[in-house]
Design a protein around this motif. Structure first.
Motif, PDB file in Angstrom:
ATOM      1  N   ALA A  12      16.538  15.336 -27.550  1.00 52.85           N
ATOM      2  CA  ALA A  12      15.137  15.740 -27.410  1.00 52.85           C
ATOM      3  C   ALA A  12      14.205  14.669 -27.963  1.00 52.85           C
ATOM      4  O   ALA A  12      13.192  14.313 -27.341  1.00 52.85           O
ATOM      5  N   MET A  13      14.547  14.113 -29.148  1.00 54.22           N
ATOM      6  CA  MET A  13      13.733  13.057 -29.751  1.00 54.22           C
ATOM      7  C   MET A  13      13.750  11.792 -28.893  1.00 54.22           C
ATOM      8  O   MET A  13      12.712  11.154 -28.664  1.00 54.22           O
ATOM      9  N   GLU A  14      14.922  11.448 -28.401  1.00 55.75           N
ATOM     10  CA  GLU A  14      15.063  10.252 -27.547  1.00 55.75           C
ATOM     11  C   GLU A  14      14.191  10.373 -26.300  1.00 55.75           C
ATOM     12  O   GLU A  14      13.482   9.445 -25.924  1.00 55.75           O
ATOM     13  N   TYR A  15      14.221  11.546 -25.699  1.00 55.96           N
ATOM     14  CA  TYR A  15      13.415  11.752 -24.488  1.00 55.96           C
ATOM     15  C   TYR A  15      11.926  11.704 -24.809  1.00 55.96           C
ATOM     16  O   TYR A  15      11.130  11.123 -24.065  1.00 55.96           O
ATOM     17  N   ALA A  16      11.523  12.304 -25.930  1.00 51.65           N
ATOM     18  CA  ALA A  16      10.117  12.313 -26.318  1.00 51.65           C
ATOM     19  C   ALA A  16       9.601  10.904 -26.600  1.00 51.65           C
ATOM     20  O   ALA A  16       8.487  10.541 -26.206  1.00 51.65           O
ATOM     21  N   LEU A  17      10.427  10.086 -27.264  1.00 48.39           N
ATOM     22  CA  LEU A  17       9.998   8.740 -27.638  1.00 48.39           C
ATOM     23  C   LEU A  17       9.875   7.810 -26.442  1.00 48.39           C
ATOM     24  O   LEU A  17       8.942   7.021 -26.349  1.00 48.39           O
ATOM     25  N   TYR A  18      10.821   7.900 -25.509  1.00 49.58           N
ATOM     26  CA  TYR A  18      10.881   6.890 -24.452  1.00 49.58           C
ATOM     27  C   TYR A  18      10.398   7.387 -23.100  1.00 49.58           C
ATOM     28  O   TYR A  18      10.271   6.613 -22.163  1.00 49.58           O
ATOM     29  N   ASN A  19      10.123   8.694 -22.987  1.00 46.34           N
ATOM     30  CA  ASN A  19       9.646   9.212 -21.714  1.00 46.34           C
ATOM     31  C   ASN A  19       8.236   9.765 -21.791  1.00 46.34           C
ATOM     32  O   ASN A  19       7.656  10.076 -20.760  1.00 46.34           O
ATOM     33  N   CYS A  20       7.690   9.908 -22.991  1.00 46.78           N
ATOM     34  CA  CYS A  20       6.419  10.617 -23.143  1.00 46.78           C
ATOM     35  C   CYS A  20       5.396   9.772 -23.886  1.00 46.78           C
ATOM     36  O   CYS A  20       5.725   9.060 -24.836  1.00 46.78           O
ATOM     37  N   ASP A  21       4.134   9.902 -23.460  1.00 52.18           N
ATOM     38  CA  ASP A  21       3.038   9.259 -24.164  1.00 52.18           C
ATOM     39  C   ASP A  21       2.707  10.040 -25.438  1.00 52.18           C
ATOM     40  O   ASP A  21       3.144  11.180 -25.631  1.00 52.18           O
ATOM     41  N   PRO A  66      11.055   1.654 -10.945  1.00 51.13           N
ATOM     42  CA  PRO A  66       9.801   2.011 -10.274  1.00 51.13           C
ATOM     43  C   PRO A  66       9.093   3.200 -10.906  1.00 51.13           C
ATOM     44  O   PRO A  66       7.892   3.357 -10.739  1.00 51.13           O
ATOM     45  N   GLU A  67       9.837   4.059 -11.584  1.00 51.78           N
ATOM     46  CA  GLU A  67       9.251   5.208 -12.246  1.00 51.78           C
ATOM     47  C   GLU A  67      10.003   5.468 -13.539  1.00 51.78           C
ATOM     48  O   GLU A  67      11.096   4.943 -13.758  1.00 51.78           O
ATOM     49  N   ARG A  68       9.390   6.265 -14.391  1.00 52.79           N
ATOM     50  CA  ARG A  68       9.938   6.470 -15.717  1.00 52.79           C
ATOM     51  C   ARG A  68      11.368   7.015 -15.660  1.00 52.79           C
ATOM     52  O   ARG A  68      11.647   8.036 -15.056  1.00 52.79           O
ATOM     53  N   GLY A  69      12.293   6.241 -16.301  1.00 49.67           N
ATOM     54  CA  GLY A  69      13.659   6.714 -16.446  1.00 49.67           C
ATOM     55  C   GLY A  69      14.562   6.511 -15.254  1.00 49.67           C
ATOM     56  O   GLY A  69      15.697   6.971 -15.269  1.00 49.67           O
ATOM     57  N   LYS A  70      14.116   5.790 -14.217  1.00 49.14           N
ATOM     58  CA  LYS A  70      14.951   5.613 -13.026  1.00 49.14           C
ATOM     59  C   LYS A  70      15.075   4.127 -12.685  1.00 49.14           C
ATOM     60  O   LYS A  70      14.085   3.414 -12.626  1.00 49.14           O
ATOM     61  N   GLU A 121      19.880   9.724 -19.847  1.00 52.45           N
ATOM     62  CA  GLU A 121      20.909  10.554 -19.215  1.00 52.45           C
ATOM     63  C   GLU A 121      20.499  12.002 -19.052  1.00 52.45           C
ATOM     64  O   GLU A 121      20.940  12.683 -18.143  1.00 52.45           O
ATOM     65  N   ASP A 122      19.628  12.520 -19.911  1.00 53.92           N
ATOM     66  CA  ASP A 122      19.166  13.900 -19.779  1.00 53.92           C
ATOM     67  C   ASP A 122      17.789  13.913 -19.150  1.00 53.92           C
ATOM     68  O   ASP A 122      16.795  13.779 -19.839  1.00 53.92           O
ATOM     69  N   ALA A 123      17.697  14.031 -17.834  1.00 53.36           N
ATOM     70  CA  ALA A 123      16.413  14.088 -17.151  1.00 53.36           C
ATOM     71  C   ALA A 123      16.072  15.546 -16.872  1.00 53.36           C
ATOM     72  O   ALA A 123      16.939  16.360 -16.640  1.00 53.36           O
ATOM     73  N   PRO A 124      14.768  15.906 -16.872  1.00 50.16           N
ATOM     74  CA  PRO A 124      14.407  17.298 -16.644  1.00 50.16           C
ATOM     75  C   PRO A 124      14.823  17.776 -15.265  1.00 50.16           C
ATOM     76  O   PRO A 124      14.595  17.091 -14.279  1.00 50.16           O
ATOM     77  N   MET A 125      15.455  18.938 -15.213  1.00 52.41           N
ATOM     78  CA  MET A 125      15.902  19.493 -13.933  1.00 52.41           C
ATOM     79  C   MET A 125      15.599  20.977 -13.902  1.00 52.41           C
ATOM     80  O   MET A 125      15.638  21.655 -14.928  1.00 52.41           O
ATOM     81  N   GLU A 126      15.308  21.484 -12.725  1.00 51.76           N
ATOM     82  CA  GLU A 126      15.110  22.914 -12.562  1.00 51.76           C
ATOM     83  C   GLU A 126      16.470  23.584 -12.419  1.00 51.76           C
ATOM     84  O   GLU A 126      17.379  23.041 -11.802  1.00 51.76           O
ATOM     85  N   THR A 127      16.621  24.782 -12.977  1.00 51.85           N
ATOM     86  CA  THR A 127      17.869  25.509 -12.837  1.00 51.85           C
ATOM     87  C   THR A 127      17.852  26.301 -11.550  1.00 51.85           C
ATOM     88  O   THR A 127      16.814  26.813 -11.138  1.00 51.85           O
ATOM     89  N   GLU A 128      18.986  26.402 -10.898  1.00 48.74           N
ATOM     90  CA  GLU A 128      19.088  27.086  -9.610  1.00 48.74           C
ATOM     91  C   GLU A 128      19.898  28.362  -9.760  1.00 48.74           C
ATOM     92  O   GLU A 128      20.936  28.389 -10.413  1.00 48.74           O
ATOM     93  N   GLU A 129      19.399  29.424  -9.176  1.00 44.63           N
ATOM     94  CA  GLU A 129      20.167  30.657  -9.117  1.00 44.63           C
ATOM     95  C   GLU A 129      21.128  30.589  -7.948  1.00 44.63           C
ATOM     96  O   GLU A 129      21.042  29.701  -7.101  1.00 44.63           O
ATOM     97  N   LEU A 130      22.056  31.530  -7.876  1.00 46.47           N
ATOM     98  CA  LEU A 130      23.034  31.550  -6.793  1.00 46.47           C
ATOM     99  C   LEU A 130      22.367  31.669  -5.435  1.00 46.47           C
ATOM    100  O   LEU A 130      22.874  31.197  -4.432  1.00 46.47           O
TER     101      LEU A 130
END
Length: 635
Positions: free
Chosen positions: A435-444, A364-368, A385-394
């Motif tokens: 990084a290249m894999e994500y750019a090619l298949y997730n980005c216009d 339904p959406e890119r990469g899922k 397998e490497d989807a963008p995620m925000e990092t969380e502090e403690l």
């Protein structure tokens, strides 16, 4: 006996007379009426001799009439009973059934070589003596058994313990089950099978007994188990999603997993073909394997593959009935069907496609990927397998790292910024391939263009000639050049995308995004106002596309209505020249195939012909000049 004669122009009408027009099936009745009209009731066969297309149609009618008479028996309607040396179907099926049961009994036991040789001789003698022939319902399974026995005899020592693959056991057991299902019921006192006796076998058993039954499954593990569950042998699945969301990438990854762990796989890339894009996907996920085969067409013989992936069903032109026939003709084999989607994200085709499969996977959406089949309702998986995620502090609050300005260009949206920032994160961790894999298949292309040239090259990418020059200029830029006014860059907006299609159609090109960008760079370098020309064009083209989008909605509705217009009964009493069925029956197969393949525009040709006749869309005379305007036909 007339039945033995081949139907020709000399005996056609005699055969029709003896059979009786009223006894013909509907299709032969219609062809007879056409032949009567075209030959003046058999008095003039010149059109048959002089027109190759008419001859082909007539010959087909002769052949079908000959088959009808042959199957019917003698012309009085009484079936003939020919005495031949061939065994009847019941005898053949019984012998073949015994061989299959005997073969299955070998599994899990140790056998001497002379025992296997004796079994092979029995099978080959039955085939040689025509006790089993290719028309037998189980002939395919008998050939499988013969080949496996022959392979054993040629490779084994004095003895061997036999273990059959689940797929082989499944195929043979399914064949036996089908034979049992076809078995005629017992006859009642009247000699006629009763309704009760011809019903398929039904089961009634205690729930405890049923709970202890063992059903063979394939044995999926890891992320595929989480997404799909563990299906049984011979499962079917459909995958659909909008373009560039990752459905083909998902299926290539799945094909590699199946080949490495569960058997031979055929990936039919009819839509994408065997090109560099498919090669890149195979290499990026490292799914190359001796059990994985790729093809740009669907072979007739699928016997050596256990899993078949069709990309895509729409491009192959397969109907729900075609898919059912594929499954029926290839018992025990698993099929994964990839579907194109409509503009609103639904798969193209009838709902029966979805109802006929065990597993339904949507992207339904890119990469899922999400799954709502019967083995694991609600399964999900990240395609990349490497989807963008925000990092969380403690503390639980999200921490935003400092990103360079190129990761947040003003004309791109927040989602695009996150994609660029994720690429930068991977780059910083020196995960260049990811990084290249994500750019090619997730980005216009518009997003990839923001990645600086030196970073792009480190990720494994290549630059155009212009891109290389820009990179050199950026590295050696002097203070005086920095003071010069910055040249405005063309934004890769909807206008630029639309113009790419115009250029390709005008000059019969097929440009990659990189080649197109290189052309844009050259055009801008050689012109002082290229940026202004494109910028001024953008609002007008945007308005045009908006209005055409509304027109497209209306056209879609009209098209759906027009697809329902053809009713054979409506044209039944029309003369041949006004009957679409008759016109197309005389059209060559080559021309019809070219029409379906888009070799020419049929509606445009009709419009052009009406314009040449000076008629409007209703066939009314309006004059040649006016007709050209109505049909939008140029000089």
């Amino acid at each position: 006996n007339f039945k033995r004669m081949e139907i020709t122009t000399k005996n056609y009408f005699k055969a029709i007379k003896e059979v009786g027009f009223e006894n013909l099936p509907e299709v032969l009745k219609k062809s007879h009426l056409v032949i009567m009209t075209k030959t003046d009731e058999g008095k003039d066969w010149s059109i048959y001799d002089n027109d190759a297309d008419v001859k082909r149609v007539f010959d087909l009618a002769f052949e079908k009439l000959d088959e009808f008479i042959d199957n019917k028996g003698d012309l009085s309607g009484t079936p003939e009973h020919h005495v031949t040396g061939k065994k009847n179907d019941k005898q053949e099926s019984t012998l073949a059934k015994k061989f299959i049961e005997r073969f299955l009994f070998l599994g899990g036991k140790t056998h001497q070589k002379n025992e296997i040789e004796g079994f092979l001789n029995d099978v080959q003698n039955a085939i040689r003596e025509k006790e089993i022939v290719k028309e037998d319902a189980l002939s395919k399974e008998i050939m499988l058994i013969q080949n496996k026995l022959l392979s054993l005899v040629n490779s084994m020592g004095k003895s061997i313990k036999l273990e059959f693959s689940p797929a082989t056991k499944k195929q043979l057991q399914l064949a036996l089950n089908k034979l049992r299902a076809k078995k005629p019921g017992k006859k009642g006192l009247s000699g006629v099978e009763t309704e009760e006796e011809t019903k398929p076998k039904q089961n009634l058993m205690n729930s405890i007994e049923f709970s202890n039954l063992h059903f063979n499954s394939i044995g999926f593990t890891g992320k595929w188990l989480d997404l799909i569950g563990d299906p049984s042998l011979g499962f079917t699945a459909m995958v659909f999603g909008r373009p560039k969301m990752g459905k083909s990438y998902l299926c290539v990854d799945f094909a590699g997993y199946l080949a490495r762990n569960h058997g031979t796989v055929l990936y039919v890339a009819n839509e994408e073909k065997l090109d560099a894009t498919l090669q890149m996907k195979l290499n990026d996920k490292d799914v190359k394997h001796e059990n994985l085969f790729v093809s740009d067409y669907l072979p007739e013989d699928l016997s050596k593959y256990q899993f078949i992936i069709l990309d895509s069903v729409n491009n192959l032109g397969l109907s729900p009935q075609d898919l059912q026939r594929l499954k029926r003709n290839n018992p025990g084999k698993s099929f994964i069907f990839i579907f194109q989607t409509t503009k609103d994200g639904k798969f193209k085709g009838a709902n029966s496609y979805q109802h006929d499969v065990d597993v339904v996977i949507e992207v339904p959406e890119r990469g899922k990927a999400t799954q709502f089949g019967r083995f694991n309702q609600g399964g999900e998986m990240n395609i990349f397998e490497d989807a963008p995620m925000e990092t969380e502090e403690l503390s639980g609050t999200s921490k935003k790292p400092n990103y360079p300005s190129w990761t947040a260009p003003k004309y791109l949206n927040k989602t695009d910024h996150q994609s660029l920032q994720h690429i930068f994160d991977l780059y910083q961790k020196k995960k260049f391939k990811e990084a290249m894999e994500y750019a090619l298949y997730n980005c216009d292309t518009a997003i990839r263009d923001e990645i600086p040239g030196d970073i792009w090259k480190k990720m494994g990418g290549q630059l155009t000639k212009t891109g290389e020059e820009k990179l050199k200029a950026a590295k050696g830029k002097s203070a005086s050049k920095e003071a010069e006014p910055k040249k405005q860059t063309i934004v890769f907006n909807s206008t630029i995308r639309a113009l790419k299609g115009v250029l390709e159609r005008e000059w019969d090109l097929e440009l990659t995004d990189a080649e197109y960008i290189e052309l844009l760079d050259i055009a801008q370098e050689r012109s002082v106002n290229f940026y202004e020309v494109v910028t001024e064009m953008h609002p007008n083209l945007t308005a045009f596309m908006t209005q055409m989008a509304e027109a497209l909605k209306v056209w879609d509705q009209t098209k759906r209505k027009s697809e329902e217009k053809f009713d054979p009964e409506f044209y039944a009493n029309r003369k041949d020249d006004d009957n679409p069925s008759f016109i197309f029956s005389l059209t060559s197969s080559k021309l019809l195939a070219e029409a379906i393949d888009g070799g020419f525009d049929l509606i445009y040709l009709v419009r052009r012909e009406l314009a040449n006749r000076g008629q409007d869309s209703k066939g009314k005379w309006v004059g040649f000049d006016e007709a050209k305007k109505i049909h939008r036909i140029g000089e």
